[in-house]
Design an enzyme around this catalytic site. Structure first.
Site, PDB file in Angstrom:
ATOM      1  N   HIS A  45       0.239  -8.973   8.609  1.00 35.62           N
ATOM      2  CA  HIS A  45      -0.470  -8.034   8.552  1.00 35.62           C
ATOM      3  C   HIS A  45       0.348  -6.652   8.855  1.00 35.62           C
ATOM      4  O   HIS A  45       1.509  -5.811   8.575  1.00 35.62           O
ATOM      5  CB  HIS A  45      -1.430  -7.086   7.609  1.00 35.62           C
ATOM      6  CG  HIS A  45      -2.212  -8.366   6.826  1.00 35.62           C
ATOM      7  ND1 HIS A  45      -1.283  -8.709   5.921  1.00 35.62           N
ATOM      8  CD2 HIS A  45      -3.586  -8.654   6.155  1.00 35.62           C
ATOM      9  CE1 HIS A  45      -1.969  -9.104   4.796  1.00 35.62           C
ATOM     10  NE2 HIS A  45      -3.543  -9.507   5.149  1.00 35.62           N
TER      11      HIS A  45
ATOM     12  N   LYS B 112       0.447  -1.063  -0.640  1.00 36.80           N
ATOM     13  CA  LYS B 112      -0.314  -0.127  -0.076  1.00 36.80           C
ATOM     14  C   LYS B 112       0.837   1.368   0.153  1.00 36.80           C
ATOM     15  O   LYS B 112       1.461   1.153   0.947  1.00 36.80           O
ATOM     16  CB  LYS B 112      -1.322   0.003   1.427  1.00 36.80           C
ATOM     17  CG  LYS B 112      -2.182  -1.154   1.190  1.00 36.80           C
ATOM     18  CD  LYS B 112      -2.759  -1.283   2.499  1.00 36.80           C
ATOM     19  CE  LYS B 112      -3.761  -2.173   2.459  1.00 36.80           C
ATOM     20  NZ  LYS B 112      -4.862  -1.733   1.577  1.00 36.80           N
TER      21      LYS B 112
ATOM     22  N   ASP C 177      -5.503 -14.123  10.746  1.00 41.15           N
ATOM     23  CA  ASP C 177      -5.484 -13.635   9.762  1.00 41.15           C
ATOM     24  C   ASP C 177      -5.431 -12.057   9.265  1.00 41.15           C
ATOM     25  O   ASP C 177      -4.874 -11.818   8.536  1.00 41.15           O
ATOM     26  CB  ASP C 177      -6.849 -13.573   9.635  1.00 41.15           C
ATOM     27  CG  ASP C 177      -7.652 -12.689   8.118  1.00 41.15           C
ATOM     28  OD1 ASP C 177      -7.035 -13.180   7.028  1.00 41.15           O
ATOM     29  OD2 ASP C 177      -8.113 -11.767   7.609  1.00 41.15           O
TER      30      ASP C 177
ATOM     31  N   LYS D  87     -13.610  -7.981  12.450  1.00 43.92           N
ATOM     32  CA  LYS D  87     -14.911  -7.790  11.880  1.00 43.92           C
ATOM     33  C   LYS D  87     -16.323  -6.961  12.344  1.00 43.92           C
ATOM     34  O   LYS D  87     -16.449  -6.644  13.611  1.00 43.92           O
ATOM     35  CB  LYS D  87     -15.027  -9.071  11.389  1.00 43.92           C
ATOM     36  CG  LYS D  87     -14.351  -9.895  10.254  1.00 43.92           C
ATOM     37  CD  LYS D  87     -14.006  -9.507   9.051  1.00 43.92           C
ATOM     38  CE  LYS D  87     -13.047 -10.780   8.288  1.00 43.92           C
ATOM     39  NZ  LYS D  87     -12.692  -9.340   6.815  1.00 43.92           N
TER      40      LYS D  87
ATOM     41  N   GLU E  85     -13.455  -3.335  10.124  1.00 39.78           N
ATOM     42  CA  GLU E  85     -13.806  -3.504   9.221  1.00 39.78           C
ATOM     43  C   GLU E  85     -15.216  -3.601   9.289  1.00 39.78           C
ATOM     44  O   GLU E  85     -15.954  -3.671  10.616  1.00 39.78           O
ATOM     45  CB  GLU E  85     -13.642  -4.828   8.653  1.00 39.78           C
ATOM     46  CG  GLU E  85     -12.308  -5.411   7.732  1.00 39.78           C
ATOM     47  CD  GLU E  85     -11.928  -6.399   7.276  1.00 39.78           C
ATOM     48  OE1 GLU E  85     -12.719  -6.966   6.045  1.00 39.78           O
ATOM     49  OE2 GLU E  85     -11.175  -7.867   7.888  1.00 39.78           O
TER      50      GLU E  85
END
Length: 504
Positions: free
Chosen positions: A256, A198, A251, A356, A232
């Site tokens: 990340h 990114k 995840d 989430k 998110e």
């Protein structure tokens, strides 16, 4: 590709990228349709895809070259970001698309692939980039099959791009590496982490090391704490069965966000060269304090979303999602406090959270500086407010600096204001997607933004005590409503240090 020769077009191309064959395993999958082929088309649109490149897709579905081209054309039209679709360019691009069907466990498939690659050897100089867009359980076996078939070595270079996850824990990560490294040397293995691709994450390096105003402040003397948030608003979007086996810690944080943390906190490299930069990221990751399992409840929070109501709409809880067990212990929210035990960062907490079904979608890094030692203004208030530097990754891309300013009018009343830098308005050009950047880097042999095995090992070591504790205890889940900012225990974790989440 059509147009000017990319090797001589200095305005568009600042390094030589050789032609190659790009073999995509899992060529009918979601990642290929949403990201890989649209990114390669965009590179062609910008004349950054070298002439002579060919793209060979593989899956078990029987398709002709023309069938595959039509499927990818529909995918590019659907998923291409901020770019016009040009029919003429597509016709040229499509002529470089080929398809070789076959089962990844079938020896005959690798023979057919070898034969196809040999037909393009003259124009690609024998260079091949293998992209594993397949199930993680197949990574090692496909690498081994490539070796047995004689496809891991040849006239040109042979590189292997592996999508995360790189194992499920430290032992499986090492086992995967042991098997892959017997076929492909470390320098030819590209473990892709799209967060590092990114533009805003890359700009952290420029911001820190090209500006003398900030680097002297980038240490424990001036920085109070750092928050990294990847929130998110969506749920698992039909991927409940997969997510149930993964969870937020595996995840997002293990790969990340720890890589983002390493980029924020690393020491400057002596030169801007792939191994030199990765050496410093690896050193930082190895400096993360490893919690004892008994310490985990104080420094890590597990969460799972339950039913909620947002904007007049009822939202299902994780356990009500298709494919999810009614008693699932999966973490859809994970927050952790990390400390870096080196001279620059000793005692500075790094708070990382991801989840989430949170209140809104946002990914950013917030660096809170120490307050002024004495407030001579507004003494009746709570004291001086700290300066805050926020690096925005998505959905906005930019940097914001908060500081105190006098309000207009009589008296000396202060209020926080922000200086904002926005990529879109400042540069007036489209920001390349992460996959465009990373695919071009892999073809160029630039591994700066890719993850090395020692970095994978270090990040697994940092989260393994948390995983072990969570796997050995049963939690009272769900513990936050869909549409909220997560479980109360996450706020408590920061409150013990006198801090609070910036967006909560």
């Amino acid at each position: 590709m059509a147009g000017a020769n990319p090797f001589t077009d200095e305005l568009r191309f600042d390094r030589r990228v050789p032609p190659c064959a790009i073999v995509i395993f899992g060529a009918n999958g979601d990642l290929t349709k949403r990201k890989l082929i649209p990114s390669l088309y965009r590179l062609a649109f910008e004349r950054r895809l070298p002439e002579g490149c060919v793209i060979i897709g593989n899956s078990r579905t029987p398709l002709s070259d023309e069938d595959y081209r039509e499927k990818m054309k529909a995918a590019v039209k659907q998923y291409l970001e901020e770019s016009p679709f040009e029919e003429g360019l597509w016709e040229t691009f499509a002529r470089s698309l080929y398809y070789v069907p076959g089962d990844l466990n079938d020896v005959q498939f690798y023979s057919a692939l070898k034969e196809k690659l040999e037909t393009f050897e003259a124009q690609t100089n024998g260079n091949v980039l293998y992209y594993l867009s397949i199930q993680p359980s197949q990574y090692a076996s496909v690498a081994e099959c490539l070796g047995v078939a004689g496809l891991s070595q040849g006239r040109g270079w042979r590189r292997l791009v592996i999508e995360k996850p790189f194992g499920r824990d430290l032992n499986t990560a090492r086992e995967l590496n042991d098997r892959v490294s017997k076929v492909f040397p470390e320098k030819e293995v590209y473990r892709i982490d799209h967060y590092l691709g990114k533009e805003t994450v890359q700009n952290v390096l420029a911001f820190r090391f090209a500006n003398g105003i900030f680097e002297p402040l980038w240490n424990r003397r001036y920085v109070n704490s750092v928050q990294i948030t990847a929130a998110e608003s969506i749920g698992v979007e039909g991927r409940g069965a997969y997510y149930q086996e993964s969870g937020a810690l595996r995840d997002m944080i293990q790969n990340h966000l720890l890589q983002v943390m390493a980029t924020i906190a690393m020491e400057p490299s002596a030169i801007f060269e792939p191994d030199a930069v990765r050496d410093e990221r690896a050193k930082l990751l190895r400096s993360i304090r490893i919690w004892k399992e008994a310490e985990v409840p104080q420094h890590a929070v597990k969460g799972q979303y339950g039913p909620g109501r947002v904007g007049g709409n009822d939202l299902a809880g994780f356990r009500q999602e298709p494919g999810v067990a009614p008693d699932a212990q999966t973490d859809t929210y994970a927050a952790a406090t990390f400390y870096v035990d080196n001279w620059r960062w000793a005692g500075v907490p790094f708070y990382i959270r991801t989840g989430k079904r949170l209140a809104r979608r946002v990914t950013d890094i917030a660096i809170r500086f120490n307050s002024a030692p004495l407030s001579i203004f507004n003494r009746e208030n709570d004291g001086p407010r700290p300066n805050l530097l926020v690096i925005k990754i998505q959905p906005e891309e930019g940097i914001s600096l908060r500081f105190q300013s006098k309000q207009p009018g009589g008296g000396m009343r202060l209020r926080p204001v922000s200086m904002d830098f926005n990529y879109g308005s400042s540069f007036g050009v489209r920001t390349p997607t992460a996959y465009e950047t990373l695919l071009e880097d892999a073809m160029a042999g630039d591994a700066t933004l890719y993850t090395r095995q020692d970095m994978v090992d270090a990040s697994w070591r940092a989260v393994e005590p948390i995983l072990n504790h969570w796997n050995s205890h049963k939690f009272d889940l769900p513990n936050y409503e869909a549409g909220s900012w997560g479980p109360r225990e996450s706020d408590d974790m920061l409150a013990r240090n006198g801090h609070h989440w910036r967006l909560a």
